[in-house]
Scaffold this active site. Structure first.
Site, mmCIF file in Angstrom:
data_model
loop_
_atom_site.group_PDB
_atom_site.id
_atom_site.type_symbol
_atom_site.label_atom_id
_atom_site.label_comp_id
_atom_site.label_asym_id
_atom_site.label_seq_id
_atom_site.Cartn_x
_atom_site.Cartn_y
_atom_site.Cartn_z
ATOM 1 N N GLU A 1 16.925 4.800 -39.696
ATOM 2 C CA GLU A 1 16.051 3.763 -40.247
ATOM 3 C C GLU A 1 14.759 4.420 -40.696
ATOM 4 O O GLU A 1 14.174 5.210 -39.960
ATOM 5 C CB GLU A 1 15.684 2.704 -39.186
ATOM 6 C CG GLU A 1 16.856 1.920 -38.646
ATOM 7 C CD GLU A 1 16.423 0.855 -37.614
ATOM 8 O OE1 GLU A 1 15.206 0.616 -37.456
ATOM 9 O OE2 GLU A 1 17.300 0.278 -36.965
ATOM 10 N N GLU B 1 14.624 -10.613 -42.619
ATOM 11 C CA GLU B 1 15.382 -11.297 -41.561
ATOM 12 C C GLU B 1 14.452 -12.231 -40.788
ATOM 13 O O GLU B 1 13.642 -11.786 -39.986
ATOM 14 C CB GLU B 1 16.012 -10.269 -40.623
ATOM 15 C CG GLU B 1 17.060 -9.393 -41.300
ATOM 16 C CD GLU B 1 17.571 -8.298 -40.371
ATOM 17 O OE1 GLU B 1 18.450 -8.579 -39.544
ATOM 18 O OE2 GLU B 1 17.077 -7.160 -40.460
ATOM 19 N N LYS C 1 14.294 -12.261 -36.691
ATOM 20 C CA LYS C 1 13.959 -11.098 -35.868
ATOM 21 C C LYS C 1 12.834 -11.444 -34.907
ATOM 22 O O LYS C 1 11.933 -12.222 -35.234
ATOM 23 C CB LYS C 1 13.519 -9.922 -36.755
ATOM 24 C CG LYS C 1 14.679 -9.239 -37.457
ATOM 25 C CD LYS C 1 14.348 -7.801 -37.812
ATOM 26 C CE LYS C 1 14.520 -6.910 -36.600
ATOM 27 N NZ LYS C 1 14.245 -5.494 -36.881
ATOM 28 N N GLU D 1 7.698 -7.769 -38.491
ATOM 29 C CA GLU D 1 9.124 -7.570 -38.211
ATOM 30 C C GLU D 1 10.054 -8.338 -39.156
ATOM 31 O O GLU D 1 11.171 -7.911 -39.416
ATOM 32 C CB GLU D 1 9.453 -7.965 -36.770
ATOM 33 C CG GLU D 1 9.251 -6.850 -35.763
ATOM 34 C CD GLU D 1 10.186 -5.659 -35.962
ATOM 35 O OE1 GLU D 1 11.346 -5.862 -36.323
ATOM 36 O OE2 GLU D 1 9.741 -4.518 -35.764
#
Ligand SMILES: *[C@@H]1O[C@H](CO)[C@@H](O)[C@H](O)[C@H]1NC(C)=O
Ligand SMILES: *[C@@H]1O[C@H](CO)[C@@H](O)[C@H](O)[C@H]1NC(C)=O
Ligand SMILES: *[C@@H]1O[C@H](CO)[C@@H](O)[C@H](O)[C@H]1NC(C)=O
Ligand SMILES: *[C@@H]1O[C@H](CO)[C@@H](O)[C@H](O)[C@H]1NC(C)=O
Length: 483
Positions: free
Chosen positions: A271, A321, A324, A332
């Site tokens: 990542e 997302e 999260k 995040e």
């Protein structure tokens, strides 16, 4: 029941998933992959995502589970896949019979001729993060060994390797130079066993490296050092010059591996990326700056001072997302290089040539009706307002409202409307979700204001499955009625 045109479209979408299209095998080393997470209330239908990946020439994805809907969409795409086993399954997988079942159901099932091009199984995700308090220390290595053994026994071992994506917090340097790096002392013995196992099985070390977090967690961190080739600051490590934290961090791992006795172990960056909202330093312009530097570096096969050459990396992440956890911070939910509805956020040239162009957006996204839920300024009794906003924001996503974020400059009415709308959209525009005792109302006029997008949600994968099932049943009924 859906109207006929949508019905036909759904049928086509549904059937396309089972249509195998073959693409010539391509070399993926040194090419850019992406992390495709699906912790979202409204996942884009996976088939649309796969088409978007192909349209942008993205040949590798990393998943966090082995979700059937996602994997089915990847059948025949030839996109190289890392499937994942979530941390909460490690305990189970540390028993061999369960590992065997897992491989059978989540690997063997998909890799058949022309199926999914699975190359790695990620056993857990950053299981040794300090914040997990050692919860996975005893189960991770057995789970890793079991999965590789099960892969080998099923005949996949040559092609598919088990590994563990680890956070860069598994190693540290005692004097801020890469050469003083070694694995964290509390897990050093375990790490040595793990990397030895990787070496014996031809598996890579997968590490997640986040220059953004270095900056976020330390107010004194020099901004330029988080990017590439922009600053004057440099660390001299026995003649090797470090001008950015990514290289320094990566080479701290290289030194840790040397000290653990596996100096040549392959490293993959699992990542790497930059968020675009939810914090003052999380912006599209900073993300663009970071990716520009990183992608150029990858294209030039520059590597790091200790490991010159091609670099394998997966960007984090593909799509925002909204489910999260925001424990680490509001940013995040904003790691996507694409928005929740599959639009590129900023210009990005994956080939690293620095062209000022946008990635290709997702095609065929369907939206809920163009309506919004806003504060009803005729409301008289405002006594429950604070509690209502709390409720809306604890269910919906209000992370764009905070300091330094995209929607931080709304007035107080705008704030309330934003919260109400996020909750309303999250519930698929359920009219009951836009009431709040008369404080809220539904409007048809676009509620977006002053640089702040009030989104309209998309018709999601989940919605489509439900619609497709309903359609299949009604077709069945129709057939039964007419024969
Ligand atoms: C994978 O396999 C295991 C064991 O058969 C099963 O419990 C699990 O539901 C499967 N799917 C996913 C997404 O992990
Ligand atoms: C780890 O410990 C801290 C402090 O004791 C606690 O707040 C946290 O919830 C724990 N986390 C997990 C994942 O157990
Ligand atoms: C709107 O909400 C955000 C986040 O809760 C807060 O920081 C900001 O001060 C609010 N603005 C107004 C005008 O109430
Ligand atoms: C609402 O307005 C914003 C800002 O102009 C725009 O980006 C968005 O696409 C609009 N939404 C709809 C559904 O028209």
């Amino acid at each position: 029941m859906a109207e006929p045109s949508r019905t036909v479209m759904l049928l086509v979408t549904f059937m396309a998933i089972f249509t195998l299209s073959r693409i010539a095998n391509a070399e993926t080393l040194g090419t850019i992959g992406v992390n495709w997470g699906i912790q979202m209330t409204h996942p884009i239908p996976p088939k649309i995502v796969v088409d978007m990946l192909k349209a942008n020439g993205i040949k590798k994805v990393k998943l966090f589970d082995a979700d059937d809907w996602t994997l089915s969409a990847l059948v025949g795409s030839n996109i190289e896949v890392m499937v994942g086993i979530p941390n909460d399954m490690l305990d189970r997988i540390s028993k061999y019979s369960h590992a065997k079942d897992w491989v059978k159901n989540n690997v063997t099932q998909y890799v058949k001729d022309g199926g999914v091009n699975i190359k790695y199984v990620a056993v857990g995700n950053e299981p040794f993060l300090k914040s997990y308090n050692g919860s996975y220390l005893t189960t991770t290595l057995p789970a890793l060994q079991n999965i590789q053994k099960a892969l080998n026994e099923a005949g996949h071992g040559d092609k598919i390797k088990a590994t563990i994506p680890l956070n860069a917090d598994v190693y540290a340097s005692s004097s801020n130079t890469p050469s003083s790096g070694s694995f964290r002392s509390d897990i050093n013995d375990l790490m040595v066993q793990i990397v030895t196992f990787f070496k014996e099985n031809g598996a890579p070390f997968v590490v997640n490296i986040y220059p953004y977090l270095s900056l976020y967690q330390n107010p004194d961190f020099p901004l330029d050092f988080a990017f590439f080739g922009t600053g004057s600051r440099s660390i001299n490590d026995n003649g090797k010059q470090y001008t950015n934290v990514f290289d320094a961090n990566f080479d701290t791992l290289v030194w840790s591996l040397k000290k653990a006795g596996v100096p040549n172990l392959k490293i993959i960056v699992g990542e790497v990326g930059w968020p675009t909202d939810g914090d003052i330093k999380a912006s599209p312009s900073n993300a663009k700056k970071f990716y520009d530097g990183f992608l150029k570096k990858v294209a030039k096969k520059e590597g790091t001072p200790m490991r010159p050459g091609a670099l394998d990396a997966y960007l984090f992440g593909l799509i925002d997302e909204d489910l999260k956890s925001i424990l680490p911070g509001n940013f995040e939910r904003h790691w996507g290089i694409f928005t929740y509805d599959g639009k590129p956020k900023f210009p990005m040239d994956l080939s690293g040539q620095g062209k000022d162009k946008y990635l290709i957006a997702a095609k065929g996204i369907q939206y809920l009706p163009a309506q919004w839920c806003v504060f009803n300024n005729e409301a008289k009794d405002l006594s429950s307002l604070a509690a209502d906003i709390d409720y809306a924001c604890s269910h919906g996503d209000c992370t764009s409202l905070g300091y330094g974020s995209q929607c931080n400059n709304l007035n107080s009415q705008g704030n309330i409307s934003y919260a109400f709308n996020m909750y309303f959209q999250m519930t698929d525009q359920d009219v009951r979700a836009c009431d709040f005792g008369g404080l809220a109302k539904i409007v048809n006029r676009n509620a977006s204001q002053s640089g702040c997008l009030f989104p309209v949600q998309i018709i999601s994968a989940g919605t489509r499955i439900a619609l497709a099932k309903a359609m299949f049943l009604s077709l069945l009924v129709a057939v039964l009625l007419f024969v």
